[in-house]
Motif scaffolding. Structure first.
Motif, PDB file in Angstrom:
ATOM      1  N   TYR A  21      26.911 -22.515  -5.817  1.00  0.00           N
ATOM      2  CA  TYR A  21      28.236 -22.531  -6.433  1.00  0.00           C
ATOM      3  C   TYR A  21      29.156 -23.629  -5.896  1.00  0.00           C
ATOM      4  CZ  TYR A  21      27.034 -18.397  -9.029  1.00  0.00           C
ATOM      5  OH  TYR A  21      26.427 -17.540  -9.912  1.00  0.00           O
ATOM      6  N   ASP A  60      25.830 -20.939 -14.671  1.00  0.00           N
ATOM      7  CA  ASP A  60      24.640 -20.164 -14.298  1.00  0.00           C
ATOM      8  C   ASP A  60      23.450 -20.522 -15.184  1.00  0.00           C
ATOM      9  OD1 ASP A  60      25.874 -18.871 -12.222  1.00  0.00           O
ATOM     10  OD2 ASP A  60      26.307 -17.032 -13.338  1.00  0.00           O
ATOM     11  N   LYS A  64      19.957 -21.974 -13.914  1.00  0.00           N
ATOM     12  CA  LYS A  64      18.719 -21.251 -14.222  1.00  0.00           C
ATOM     13  C   LYS A  64      17.685 -22.182 -14.855  1.00  0.00           C
ATOM     14  CE  LYS A  64      17.062 -16.983 -16.433  1.00  0.00           C
ATOM     15  NZ  LYS A  64      15.867 -17.603 -17.050  1.00  0.00           N
TER      16      LYS A  64
END
Length: 346
Positions: A21, A60, A64
């Motif tokens: 993050y 995200d 991924k």
């Protein structure tokens, strides 16, 4: 260009020193001490704040995709590194021409001014003095009104002059053909309305998010050219005050003023009614951005050199590792040293 590739470039620079993050905070332009340090330590000014509205969900998904493709992996301490495949993929990445650190989202103001100026000149040239302005912001309208007040906008050659200046700037910028299409089609003129992201995406067969990234980069390219080009007076005026003049946050600037008056960290915290840790964050920001920062007021020069040598030896700026090597130093002192002596400009 897409978000996953941007993230791959960021993780490559962080090189296993941060969690996944850290990239999200960087792209959003978070003004925390950690993110501001990362910008300097890892040469990430390019990407700072270029996507202020980036959602966690989109981020995200991009992470991924990298993980599923076997390009990144998360270690036991939650830090993220590139796999061997990831390192090979990173070598094929383009050199991104964003300049987030200098513009911090203000490139949108530049385009708003430019689009309204072009719309105005285009309509006046066509004999239409009454039209619905493409930009509703009062400050933008006032800026363009003042800019064009004494210009010969009813003279057809003036419109041609602006077009020539803009065309020259685009050529010098190195924008690719897709970016030229996106940029010019976002502009409005007499009888023409700028295209939406979806229209451009459909035309170029790209996702709207990719279109926006290409657009932002094109604006940054233009602004860099304008800054270096004395032969573009119209665009130079449009770009007035777009580049930030100080890299300090407003709060850090206030802390600096009090420090320059001789106040201690504790006194500044008390006067400003802020936590000492917050004021320490301000000092770290000062150490990064002020070449004259008095580092030796906080830690001896000999110790500074020892820490810098250890950073180079370990090839890491991770505070936890440095703290284990220099137990007598506080995390605050270590952060100051990293900020003042181990950043991009050192």
């Amino acid at each position: 260009m897409n978000l996953s590739l941007l993230l791959l470039a960021i993780i490559q620079k962080l090189d296993g020193e941060r969690t996944i993050y850290a990239g999200l905070h960087l792209l959003r332009g978070k003004r925390s001490g950690q993110t501001l340090q990362d910008v300097e330590y890892y040469n990430l000014k390019t990407f700072f704040g270029i996507l202020p509205k980036l959602t966690v969900e989109d981020y995200d998904e991009a992470a991924k995709l990298l993980s599923d493709a076997g390009l990144i992996e998360t270690r036991a301490d939650s830090s993220v590194i590139l796999t061997e495949s990831g390192r090979l993929a990173a070598k094929t990445l383009p050199v991104y021409q964003f300049n987030g650190w200098d513009y911090r989202g203000r490139e949108t103001i530049f385009f708003a001014r430019l689009s309204l100026a072009i719309q105005t000149v285009s309509n006046v040239k066509a004999g239409e003095s009454s039209f619905m302005p493409i930009q509703k912001d009062y400050d933008i309208q006032l800026f363009v009104k003042k800019l064009l007040h004494k210009q010969p906008i009813s003279d057809p050659t003036y419109a041609s002059y602006i077009a020539g200046e803009l065309s020259l700037c685009m050529e010098r910028s190195g924008m690719d053909d897709q970016q030229k299409i996106i940029f010019t089609h976002r502009l409005s003129g007499f009888g023409l309305t700028g295209w939406t992201w979806d229209q451009l995406a459909d035309h170029l067969k790209l996702k709207p998010f990719v279109i926006q990234l290409l657009f932002i980069e094109s604006l940054h390219r233009l602004l860099v050219v304008i800054e270096r080009s004395p032969d573009m007076p119209f665009l130079t005026t449009i770009a007035e005050n777009i580049k930030v003049k100080t890299y300090l946050t407003d709060s850090s600037s206030k802390t600096k003023q009090l420090f320059d008056r001789g106040m201690s960290i504790e006194e500044i915290a008390a006067m400003r009614q802020l936590k000492v840790s917050t004021i320490e964050d301000h000092f770290v920001e000062l150490s990064i951005n002020d070449p004259q920062f008095p580092l030796t007021q906080f830690v001896a020069e000999e110790t500074v050199q020892e820490v810098v040598a250890k950073v180079n030896d370990m090839a890491s700026r991770r505070l936890r590792l440095l703290k284990a090597e220099f137990e007598t130093l506080s995390y605050f002192q270590l952060r100051l040293i990293l900020g003042a002596r181990t950043g991009e400009g050192n």
